[in-house]
Enzyme design. Structure first.
Site, PDB file in Angstrom:
ATOM      1  N   ARG A  70       0.840  -1.189   0.000  1.00  0.00           N
ATOM      2  CA  ARG A  70       0.000   0.000   0.000  1.00  0.00           C
ATOM      3  C   ARG A  70       0.883   1.250   0.000  1.00  0.00           C
ATOM      4  O   ARG A  70       1.988   1.237   0.517  1.00  0.00           O
ATOM      5  CB  ARG A  70      -0.891   0.011   1.254  1.00  0.00           C
ATOM      6  N   TYR A 211      -1.433  -3.412  -6.746  1.00  0.00           N
ATOM      7  CA  TYR A 211      -1.128  -4.233  -5.561  1.00  0.00           C
ATOM      8  C   TYR A 211      -2.170  -4.091  -4.436  1.00  0.00           C
ATOM      9  O   TYR A 211      -2.518  -2.979  -4.030  1.00  0.00           O
ATOM     10  CB  TYR A 211       0.246  -3.858  -4.997  1.00  0.00           C
ATOM     11  N   LYS A 220      -9.530  -2.104   1.803  1.00  0.00           N
ATOM     12  CA  LYS A 220      -9.199  -0.932   2.627  1.00  0.00           C
ATOM     13  C   LYS A 220     -10.018   0.290   2.207  1.00  0.00           C
ATOM     14  O   LYS A 220     -10.425   1.084   3.043  1.00  0.00           O
ATOM     15  CB  LYS A 220      -7.703  -0.618   2.505  1.00  0.00           C
ATOM     16  N   HIS A 240     -10.508  -1.999  11.725  1.00  0.00           N
ATOM     17  CA  HIS A 240      -9.405  -2.830  11.233  1.00  0.00           C
ATOM     18  C   HIS A 240      -9.150  -3.926  12.277  1.00  0.00           C
ATOM     19  O   HIS A 240      -8.189  -3.874  13.034  1.00  0.00           O
ATOM     20  CB  HIS A 240      -8.168  -1.937  11.056  1.00  0.00           C
ATOM     21  N   SER A 262      -1.129  -3.335  10.403  1.00  0.00           N
ATOM     22  CA  SER A 262      -0.841  -4.291   9.335  1.00  0.00           C
ATOM     23  C   SER A 262       0.432  -5.076   9.640  1.00  0.00           C
ATOM     24  O   SER A 262       1.418  -4.497  10.121  1.00  0.00           O
ATOM     25  CB  SER A 262      -0.657  -3.543   8.020  1.00  0.00           C
ATOM     26  N   CYS A 264       1.079  -7.330  11.886  1.00  0.00           N
ATOM     27  CA  CYS A 264       1.407  -7.521  13.301  1.00  0.00           C
ATOM     28  C   CYS A 264       0.745  -8.784  13.854  1.00  0.00           C
ATOM     29  O   CYS A 264       0.545  -8.920  15.055  1.00  0.00           O
ATOM     30  CB  CYS A 264       0.982  -6.313  14.125  1.00  0.00           C
ATOM     31  N   ASP A 287      -9.202  -9.401   9.245  1.00  0.00           N
ATOM     32  CA  ASP A 287      -8.715  -8.049   8.950  1.00  0.00           C
ATOM     33  C   ASP A 287      -9.723  -6.934   9.231  1.00  0.00           C
ATOM     34  O   ASP A 287      -9.320  -5.855   9.646  1.00  0.00           O
ATOM     35  CB  ASP A 287      -8.283  -7.991   7.475  1.00  0.00           C
ATOM     36  N   ARG A 379       2.259 -11.933  -0.483  1.00  0.00           N
ATOM     37  CA  ARG A 379       0.926 -12.230   0.042  1.00  0.00           C
ATOM     38  C   ARG A 379       0.342 -13.499  -0.559  1.00  0.00           C
ATOM     39  O   ARG A 379       0.714 -13.915  -1.656  1.00  0.00           O
ATOM     40  CB  ARG A 379      -0.024 -11.080  -0.314  1.00  0.00           C
TER      41      ARG A 379
HETATM   42  C1  OXD Z   1      -2.973  -4.354   5.479  1.00  0.00           C
HETATM   43  C2  OXD Z   1      -3.628  -5.522   4.877  1.00  0.00           C
HETATM   44  O1  OXD Z   1      -2.025  -3.833   4.891  1.00  0.00           O
HETATM   45  O2  OXD Z   1      -4.510  -6.079   5.533  1.00  0.00           O
HETATM   46  O3  OXD Z   1      -3.399  -3.950   6.563  1.00  0.00           O
HETATM   47  O4  OXD Z   1      -3.313  -5.895   3.745  1.00  0.00           O
HETATM   48 MN    MN Z   2      -5.074  -4.996   7.318  1.00  0.00          MN
END
Ligand code: OXD
Ligand code: MN
Length: 595
Positions: A70, A211, A220, A240, A262, A264, A287, A379
């Site tokens: 991102r 991406y 998002k 989130h 993100s 974590c 998420d 990913r």
């Molecule tokens: C993020 C995702 O970047 O969930 O938070 O992809």
């Molecule tokens: Mn996320």
């Protein structure tokens, strides 16, 4: 166009967009397997998709090295005034931003097909769900949207019957000349990437990136940035957060929603298998949580997504066996390394480092190479239904009642393993001041500490101070039915840099303590920063952890916490007079408690 669309708003938008972007063809998606295969055949043909011999119906993609995460610096909340977007968002006035982007969109789909992707965030027809339509010129996006959202002709039927939708426009921004061969991962240079949101008109415009969250606009852009603004207006919450169900040996169910920044460990926690006897954990989402107050006054959550877009590096049978089982087949991998026998590989997948790989940039790689074989933000995109521990209620249209909220982040020092908020307001203060060391989920420096309130800094679609107020208002409405709030840190390190807590399945021990707090089965110790477990109350049966590690994990160093205060003050000062008074009171009380 392959289908006639009866929804006037949609028809007008398709026409307007086609006039601006000038694609060669328009294709309306229906979400079928045949359609997925058709997209893949295109992607195979131009060399973008690499079939994986070792995983059925699975493919590897390699992005352009400039398009790997991102782009928060290029993400905009475009509201009629700057203060509506607030200090944590990039802002450009709507007219100016639209002008710039219209110039970019002009003819940007030449030589390509424009895909119209009708999707539902949340089970189709649920009162919490929303319909979106993404227009994109990327077949890779179509495939990912099939997995991550509910793309279906049923959504088109709802639209035909007049249901409203959120328009999400996406282009990779690379038109093709006559007979020009496409590249493997077309995208625009960073300075012409724009991930733009117009929350006052429920609209998303994205340009230049293929991406993840930049391009899969249901995630998002719609489900967090636009939805958070809608939720504020309508009195619900778009967060989130992962959602999980924990069941104790007596069969009592607890539903937990947890917000971490993100990369974590949300996916790991969402699918965690408890190391404590008799406890069971099931995944509802990894998420995003959309939550509404139900008729019984409790807060009910759904996962608006239908797939996982998980970080691959570090995922293994040790750290997340359920994710490993989920990604055995029907998976899209992006920026992983490729083994010689046709499988994917990434750092941390197992201890066997192959003697040769093709890295995420398509180059030969050996253990002597001094670069990562997989990109740190590589990913997997996998259907949630393939997760062996997906909860049977994960698509329940009414959602699940939340008992516990958890906030947290990556802190190698200062923050203890767990503490509990004194009250809802204190919990909101904990969320509002959450801080974490940055990860590679965003393009930018990795490992520096930033305040990431509620893990929503990159995802809040309006002024964060008003978002804090919204949390306070929700607490007022929930009253005694409000979830209890906790703060965790799985990542504390010893002075010699080793993790003090084993994490993963042993995090269940901390969750168990929280459940017992909900039941009033265990007490707590007051500390300046919140309520702490009484020694012996966290179940450590079967865990071999040195006593000094535990002491270090739970340590609260008053000086270190006093040193946090100027940073919190600076963080709050950014919101000026918009910061709710109740959070200022919480800060004062923390300062007093620290003495
Ligand atoms: C993020 C995702 O970047 O969930 O938070 O992809
Ligand atoms: Mn996320």
């Amino acid at each position: 166009m392959n289908i006639t669309v009866k929804n006037k708003k949609l028809n007008d938008w398709i026409k307007e967009t086609a006039d601006m972007c000038r694609p060669d063809n328009i294709y309306i998606c229906n979400g079928t397997k045949e359609e997925y295969n058709l997209m893949l055949s295109k992607l195979l043909e131009n060399g973008s998709a690499i079939p994986l011999k070792k995983r059925s119906n699975s493919y590897l993609f390699r992005s352009d090295p400039s398009d790997v995460a991102r782009v928060e610096d290029r993400t905009f909340i475009s509201t009629s005034s700057k203060d509506k977007a607030g200090p944590t968002n990039n802002w450009i006035a709507p007219a100016e931003l639209k002008d710039t982007m219209k110039r970019l969109y002009n003819g940007c789909m030449k030589g390509r097909t424009m895909y119209v992707i009708p999707f539902s965030m949340g089970p189709i027809g649920s009162p919490i769900s929303r319909i979106g339509v993404e227009i994109s010129d990327s077949p890779y996006v179509v495939c990912n949207m099939h997995v991550m959202t509910r793309v279906s002709s049923k959504v088109l039927e709802l639209l035909d019957r007049g249901e409203d939708f959120i328009p999400c426009l996406h282009s990779i921004g690379v038109p093709l000349g006559n007979g020009q061969k496409d590249v493997q991962w077309p995208c625009a240079p960073i300075e012409s990437k724009y991930i733009s949101h117009f929350p006052e008109e429920n609209l998303v415009w994205s340009f230049g990136s293929g991406y993840g969250g930049n391009a899969l606009l249901g995630k998002k852009c719609l489900a967090l940035r636009i939805a958070s603004a809608i939720a504020k207006r309508e009195g619900w919450m778009a967060e989130h957060m992962l959602i999980l169900r924990l069941t104790n040996p007596e069969g009592r169910q607890y539903h937990i929603a947890a917000a971490f920044p993100s990369a974590c460990g949300k996916t790991n926690l969402a699918m965690m298998q408890p190391s404590i006897k008799g406890w069971k954990c099931e995944c509802i989402g990894d998420d995003i949580a959309w939550m509404k107050i139900g008729s019984d006054g409790r807060l009910y959550a759904i996962n608006p997504e239908s797939g996982f877009f998980g970080v691959a590096p570090g995922t293994s049978y040790e750290t997340n066996p359920m994710a490993m089982e989920t990604i055995k087949e029907n998976v899209i991998f992006t920026n992983c390394a490729l083994t010689d026998d046709g499988d994917v590989w990434w750092e941390g997948i197992n201890d066997d480092v192959p003697s040769h790989l093709i890295d995420w940039k398509g180059r030969d790689w050996t253990p002597e190479s001094n670069t990562d074989a997989a990109h740190p933000n590589a990913r997997f995109t996998a259907p949630a239904s393939q997760c062996p521990v997906i909860c049977k209620d994960w698509e329940n249209p009414t959602g699940v009642p939340i008992d516990i909220f958890i906030f947290g982040g990556r802190r190698s020092s200062v923050v203890p393993l767990v503490h509990e908020a004194y009250s809802w307001d204190h919990g909101v203060f904990l969320g509002a001041t959450a801080a974490s060391e940055t990860t590679s989920a965003n393009i930018g420096e990795v490992g520096y500490l930033r305040r990431d309130p509620f893990a929503m800094k990159p995802f809040c679609g309006y002024n964060m101070a008003d978002y804090f107020r919204h949390w306070l208002d929700m607490g007022d409405r929930l009253g005694s039915k409000a979830p209890k709030i906790f703060y965790v840190n799985w990542f504390r390190k010893s002075p010699d840099g080793k993790f003090l807590w084993p994490g993963f399945s042993d995090n269940s021990r901390v969750l168990k303590w929280m459940c017992e707090r909900v039941e009033g089965k265990v007490g707590s110790l007051k500390s300046p920063i919140g309520l702490l477990p009484i020694e012996g109350d966290i179940d450590l049966n079967g865990l071999d952890i040195p006593a000094e590690n535990l002491r270090e994990l739970m340590k609260i160093d008053i000086k270190e916490w006093r040193d946090e205060i100027p940073d919190i003050e600076e963080h709050f000062a950014m919101f000026g007079t918009r910061l709710p008074e109740r959070l200022k009171v919480q800060l004062k009380e923390l300062i007093t408690r620290l003495g």
